[in-house]
Every structure is written in structure tokens, then in C-alpha cells.
Enzyme design. Structure first.
Site, PDB file in Angstrom:
ATOM      1  N   ARG A 142       0.842  -1.181   0.000  1.00 30.67           N
ATOM      2  CA  ARG A 142       0.000   0.000   0.000  1.00 30.67           C
ATOM      3  C   ARG A 142       0.887   1.245   0.000  1.00 30.67           C
ATOM      4  NH1 ARG A 142      -2.114  -3.484   4.067  1.00 30.67           N
ATOM      5  NH2 ARG A 142      -4.182  -4.335   3.545  1.00 30.67           N
ATOM      6  N   LYS A 167      -2.416  -1.653   8.159  1.00 32.52           N
ATOM      7  CA  LYS A 167      -3.865  -1.709   8.304  1.00 32.52           C
ATOM      8  C   LYS A 167      -4.229  -2.756   9.354  1.00 32.52           C
ATOM      9  CE  LYS A 167      -7.888  -1.363   5.264  1.00 32.52           C
ATOM     10  NZ  LYS A 167      -8.363  -1.483   3.868  1.00 32.52           N
ATOM     11  N   HIS A 242      -2.908   3.335  -6.521  1.00 33.87           N
ATOM     12  CA  HIS A 242      -3.266   2.127  -5.785  1.00 33.87           C
ATOM     13  C   HIS A 242      -3.370   0.919  -6.711  1.00 33.87           C
ATOM     14  CE1 HIS A 242      -4.890  -0.187  -2.445  1.00 33.87           C
ATOM     15  NE2 HIS A 242      -5.864  -0.591  -3.221  1.00 33.87           N
ATOM     16  N   ARG A 245      -0.925  -1.985  -6.915  1.00 32.06           N
ATOM     17  CA  ARG A 245      -1.144  -3.108  -5.992  1.00 32.06           C
ATOM     18  C   ARG A 245      -2.015  -4.178  -6.650  1.00 32.06           C
ATOM     19  NH1 ARG A 245      -1.172  -4.434  -0.470  1.00 32.06           N
ATOM     20  NH2 ARG A 245      -3.165  -5.026   0.459  1.00 32.06           N
ATOM     21  N   HIS A 278      -3.697  -8.657   3.659  1.00 30.41           N
ATOM     22  CA  HIS A 278      -5.143  -8.714   3.749  1.00 30.41           C
ATOM     23  C   HIS A 278      -5.564  -9.480   4.993  1.00 30.41           C
ATOM     24  CE1 HIS A 278      -5.746  -7.980  -0.846  1.00 30.41           C
ATOM     25  NE2 HIS A 278      -5.807  -6.855  -0.150  1.00 30.41           N
ATOM     26  N   TYR A 287      -9.582  -8.377  -5.526  1.00 32.25           N
ATOM     27  CA  TYR A 287      -8.555  -7.800  -6.380  1.00 32.25           C
ATOM     28  C   TYR A 287      -8.494  -8.546  -7.708  1.00 32.25           C
ATOM     29  CZ  TYR A 287      -6.131  -4.648  -3.137  1.00 32.25           C
ATOM     30  OH  TYR A 287      -5.793  -3.609  -2.330  1.00 32.25           O
TER      31      TYR A 287
END
Length: 310
Positions: A142, A167, A242, A245, A278, A287
């Protein structure tokens, strides 16, 4: 501190203990409590929550919906403590969700971006953005994780990056390809040459020797996409930073398919999910769902398996 302000503080403390950061929620709930105080409201009702949510009047309905959703979760928390508190139901604000289609970069497009970054006016700025884009493209990190790296998070001996407090407040190790190790090491040498007095612990720094800010990185990347000749593929598919990614995730699975072993691909997905940071593999599948190449390959594999004799 008013009772509602204390309630917000308690709510944020509780949810942060579960791993949520809630910077935006803290700001919005502070504004909401201020609105309640200005209108002499002590107990949350659906009516007052909706009245606050649709401010300002000319904002996007999706922003209104986000504001109301923030209050809804807080009100649900309070309702368990005070039955007088009303929880605004979902669906009060009609808005059409806009899901951006990931822009999947080709290797040539990534190379064009890095070349464009090399033309930035100051050599340190050029080196910073070249290395940053290369790192994003080759690791799928990220943007916030990359600009949050400290110099001490890069271990040249092991070729590892340590992502701290990412995250959901999780940390993880990211192994770099030898070319990535060389690129980051080369950047640090160049940075020391051009900014020898820099005392910032950050890995990537601005011309003033400070940690990069997301908004500045975003603006520069947008400038570079135009310079590299990258344009929108549709109204919902525009080159975003982004999406490097997304591109990494898709390319990784495509490489797995190219090796021809479906079992390897299935085993790869949990590893890829962990590598990307994740919390749940379903986010990794999201994704991948945007890549028509993967859907086509999955369909071909399914058709082949059906034709095999049993």
C-alpha cells in the site's frame, strides 16, 4: 467533556483495541457531537443524524451516506447502553455505488512511469519517485505502507522490509527480489549524497528531508501518468497509484497459471493474501475478480477439468 464526547472517546478506544484506526471516524463523530451540542440535542435520533449527514447540501450523496454510516455504527454501540438512542436504518440515503475498475498496468507502462519519474526536476525527487514506483509495482504494498517505512525497516543482509503497524495494526515482513534490494540500496546512497544532513528516520524523504505525504505522492503520480501517456480506459478505469497493488496481485496469479499447475495457484492464494497484508483472503479474490485474463483462464481450467475422464 460532555457525556456524548465521553461516549465517543470510549467508543473509539474500544474499537481501536480491536485493531481499527478510525482517524476519519474520530473527525466525523467530533463534528457530529458538536452539531448535537449546537442544537441542544442530548440523545441521538434518526432525524437529527440524517439532518447532519446531508451536510453540506451540495456534497456527493455517497459522502452523505458515508457520514450517516459512521453515525449508525456509533449509535448502535450507544443503543446497547441507552435504549433511547435511535439507530438510523440503512438505505435512508439513495446513492449509486461507484466501484472503480482497477487499471492493470503492463510492464511497459510501469517502465514508462519510472522513466517519467527520472525527468523530475530535482535529482533527489527523481530518485525518490523512481524507487517508490518500482517498489510499489514489485511488492504490491500500500502507498501508506511504503511512505511509512523507516530506514531501519530495510535490512540489506536479508533483503527484507518490515511493515509496522499497517492496516488493522498488523505488521509483516516483505522479502524483496535482489533487484529490489539493489534499487533501494542505490536510492539510499543517492539520498545520502544529495541530502547528507537529513536526520529523518523515514526511508523515502522529500527535498526538505521529511517523510513523504500521501497527497504529494498522489499529485506527482498523476502528473507522471500524463507524462507517460497513460489515459483512462473507461470512465471508471483510470490510472491510479493504488492500482499498482492490483496489478501486482493479478500478475502473480497469472505467473502461477503460466507454470501450468492449478494446484500451485490454489496454494498461492493464501500466501499472496498474507503477503499483501489482507485480513481475509476474500479481499484478495476481490482484487483478482477485476482481471478478465484471470476469469478467462479460470474458465478454461474449469472446462478442461470437466472434459477429463473420471
Amino acid at each position: 467533556m460532555s457525556p456524548l464526547e465521553q461516549a465517543v472517546a470510549d467508543y473509539l478506544s474500544l474499537r481501536r483495541a480491536l485493531g481499527f484506526k478510525l482517524e476519519r471516524a474520530e473527525r466525523l463523530l467530533g463534528q457530529f457531537v458538536g452539531y448535537l451540542a449546537d442544537h441542544d440535542v442530548e440523545v441521538i435520533t434518526t432525524e437529527v443524524a440524517l439532518a447532519w449527514a446531508v451536510l453540506p447540501a451540495d456534497a456527493d450523496p455517497r459522502w452523505w451516506d458515508h457520514r450517516l454510516a459512521t453515525v449508525r455504527v456509533f449509535a448502535a454501540h450507544l443503543h446497547a447502553l441507552d435504549p433511547r438512542v435511535e439507530v438510523p436504518p440503512a438505505g435512508l440515503i439513495r446513492c449509486r455505488p461507484l466501484r472503480a475498475t482497477p487499471y492493470l498496468y503492463t510492464d511497459a507502462e510501469v517502465a514508462a512511469l519510472i522513466t517519467a519519474a527520472g525527468t523530475l526536476r530535482h535529482p533527489l525527487r527523481a530518485a525518490t519517485h523512481q524507487t517508490l514506483i518500482g517498489l510499489l509495482a514489485s511488492t504490491g504494498m500500500r502507498v501508506g505502507e511504503v511512505i511509512g517505512l523507516d530506514r531501519s525497516d530495510f535490512d540489506t543482509a536479508t533483503g527484507m522490509l518490515t511493515v509496522r503497524d499497517a492496516k488493522f495494526s498488523k505488521s509483516r515482513l516483505i522479502p524483496l527480489h535482489p533487484t529490489g534490494v539493489s534499487a533501494v540500496s542505490r536510492y539510499l546512497r543517492r539520498r545520502d549524497e544529495l541530502l547528507p544532513a537529513c536526520t529523518s528516520p523515514a526511508l523515502f524523504v522529500s527535498l526538505r528531508g521529511r517523510r513523504l505525504r500521501y497527497n504529494d505522492v498522489w499529485r506527482t503520480f498523476h502528473q507522471l501518468t500524463e507524462q507517460a501517456g497513460l489515459s483512462a480506459r473507461s470512465s471508471s478505469c483510470r490510472p491510479r497509484i493504488h492500482d499498482l497493488r492490483h496489478s501486482f496481485a493479478v500478475a502473480t496469479v497469472l505467473d502461477g497459471y503460466a507454470r501450468g499447475d492449478d494446484h500451485d495457484v490454489q496454494a498461492l492464494l493464501p500466501t499472496l493474501s498474507t503477503y499483501l497484508g489482507h485480513a481475509d483472503p476474500k479481499h484478495t479474490y476481490w482484487y483478482l475478480s477485476a482481471a478478465p485474463e484471470l476469469l478467462a483462464l479460470a474458465g478454461q481450467r474449469l472446462e478442461t477439468s470437466r472434459r477429463r475422464p473420471r
